[in-house]
Scaffold this active site. Sequence first.
Site, mmCIF file in Angstrom:
data_model
loop_
_atom_site.group_PDB
_atom_site.id
_atom_site.type_symbol
_atom_site.label_atom_id
_atom_site.label_comp_id
_atom_site.label_asym_id
_atom_site.label_seq_id
_atom_site.Cartn_x
_atom_site.Cartn_y
_atom_site.Cartn_z
ATOM 1 N N ASN A 1 -1.590 7.881 -4.484
ATOM 2 C CA ASN A 1 -0.160 8.074 -4.237
ATOM 3 C C ASN A 1 0.540 6.725 -4.443
ATOM 4 O O ASN A 1 0.392 5.819 -3.632
ATOM 5 C CB ASN A 1 0.038 8.578 -2.794
ATOM 6 C CG ASN A 1 1.507 8.723 -2.437
ATOM 7 O OD1 ASN A 1 2.373 8.630 -3.294
ATOM 8 N ND2 ASN A 1 1.783 8.946 -1.155
ATOM 9 N N LYS B 1 3.667 6.128 -4.420
ATOM 10 C CA LYS B 1 4.934 6.023 -3.670
ATOM 11 C C LYS B 1 6.024 5.469 -4.592
ATOM 12 O O LYS B 1 6.000 5.739 -5.785
ATOM 13 C CB LYS B 1 4.732 5.183 -2.411
ATOM 14 C CG LYS B 1 3.545 5.675 -1.589
ATOM 15 C CD LYS B 1 3.501 5.142 -0.194
ATOM 16 C CE LYS B 1 2.274 5.729 0.511
ATOM 17 N NZ LYS B 1 2.194 5.406 1.915
ATOM 18 N N HIS C 1 4.612 14.919 2.667
ATOM 19 C CA HIS C 1 4.117 13.601 3.087
ATOM 20 C C HIS C 1 4.916 13.147 4.316
ATOM 21 O O HIS C 1 6.120 13.401 4.412
ATOM 22 C CB HIS C 1 4.286 12.597 1.932
ATOM 23 C CG HIS C 1 3.573 11.310 2.208
ATOM 24 N ND1 HIS C 1 4.099 10.351 3.029
ATOM 25 C CD2 HIS C 1 2.365 10.845 1.800
ATOM 26 C CE1 HIS C 1 3.247 9.328 3.107
ATOM 27 N NE2 HIS C 1 2.181 9.615 2.365
ATOM 28 N N GLU D 1 -3.681 13.329 6.992
ATOM 29 C CA GLU D 1 -3.168 11.958 7.010
ATOM 30 C C GLU D 1 -2.554 11.656 8.379
ATOM 31 O O GLU D 1 -1.366 11.949 8.604
ATOM 32 C CB GLU D 1 -2.081 11.792 5.940
ATOM 33 C CG GLU D 1 -2.581 11.937 4.520
ATOM 34 C CD GLU D 1 -1.809 11.034 3.572
ATOM 35 O OE1 GLU D 1 -2.441 10.229 2.905
ATOM 36 O OE2 GLU D 1 -0.573 11.126 3.505
ATOM 37 N N SER E 1 -4.776 4.272 5.020
ATOM 38 C CA SER E 1 -5.404 2.946 5.059
ATOM 39 C C SER E 1 -6.815 2.886 4.465
ATOM 40 O O SER E 1 -7.652 2.104 4.921
ATOM 41 C CB SER E 1 -5.414 2.400 6.489
ATOM 42 O OG SER E 1 -4.101 2.086 6.894
ATOM 43 N N GLY F 1 -1.658 2.401 -0.622
ATOM 44 C CA GLY F 1 -1.586 0.971 -0.937
ATOM 45 C C GLY F 1 -2.714 0.460 -1.829
ATOM 46 O O GLY F 1 -2.473 -0.335 -2.745
HETATM 47 P P1 PGA Z 1 -2.026 4.206 2.575
HETATM 48 O O1 PGA Z 1 -1.133 5.476 2.237
HETATM 49 O O2 PGA Z 1 -3.329 4.396 1.853
HETATM 50 O O3 PGA Z 1 -1.239 3.042 2.069
HETATM 51 O O4 PGA Z 1 -2.225 4.170 4.043
HETATM 52 C C1 PGA Z 1 -1.653 6.761 2.158
HETATM 53 C C2 PGA Z 1 -0.545 7.741 1.950
HETATM 54 O O5 PGA Z 1 0.564 7.520 2.455
HETATM 55 O O6 PGA Z 1 -0.710 8.763 1.274
#
Ligand code: PGA
Length: 247
Positions: free
Chosen positions: A7, A9, A92, A164, A210, A232
């Site tokens: 993702n 974002k 999300h 999530e 994460s 991320g």
């Molecule tokens: P993250 O995001 O891996 O940065 O925690 C996951 C997500 O929001 O789908």
Amino acid sequence: MKYIIANFKMNQTPQETKEYLIRLLPKVEEGKHKLVLCLPATSMGVASFMLNGGEVSIGGQNLCDEEEGKCTGEISGKMLKNAGCEFVIVGHSERRVKFKETARSINKKIKIALKNRLKVILCVGENLAERNTLKMLETLKVQIEEALKGLYENELENIIIAYEPVWAIGSGKVPTNKEIETSVKAIRKVITDDFSAKAGEAITVVYGGSIDAKNAPTINRAKGLNGMLIGGSCLDAGTFATILREV
Ligand code: PGA
């Protein structure tokens, strides 16, 4: 084969996506994962051209809860499909919280996505308050039932549920594998109760929050899990390639 869903974002220009794919694609091993890149809409054209209908799939990060027309700034399911998407993320937590996305809207989005032959990556997860007050499993049940209201069992093959936990997203905190397994079991039970035991077993469930190159191999071993959703840590092609290699 497990899903690895990235993702992006609101990151990457089309030019940056092009450079990213030039770095990433040579490191993608064929037949090892089901890899889905959920890109910003503006990057889909270049990605679709470069991926050329191959093994790596493209996904959207959101779609409009109306089919077409007077919705300035929105993107429809039909547009995503035509832009080369096979998947779309719905619900999300950033959209639920920042953009006040409601359960009703999420349900409408899922139906529109399916109508346009897009596979849905439905995000569910408890926030810290819900976790601390032991309302975690109840939260998952409500979110899933509201989102899937009115769907037929045979449509579930086009739904991926992404567990999530909101407190784990971008925080560097991850649940233990035991905690992930408890939630995955609870998710499967909701589907079993509302549809059938066969559906509960067959539904695709992934974890997100994460994930990084260090914890990915451990999380990947959680029982009942069909893959991961990575935010991320997908942004750097080298780091993401490491994750792909290690899981
Ligand atoms: P993250 O995001 O891996 O940065 O925690 C996951 C997500 O929001 O789908």
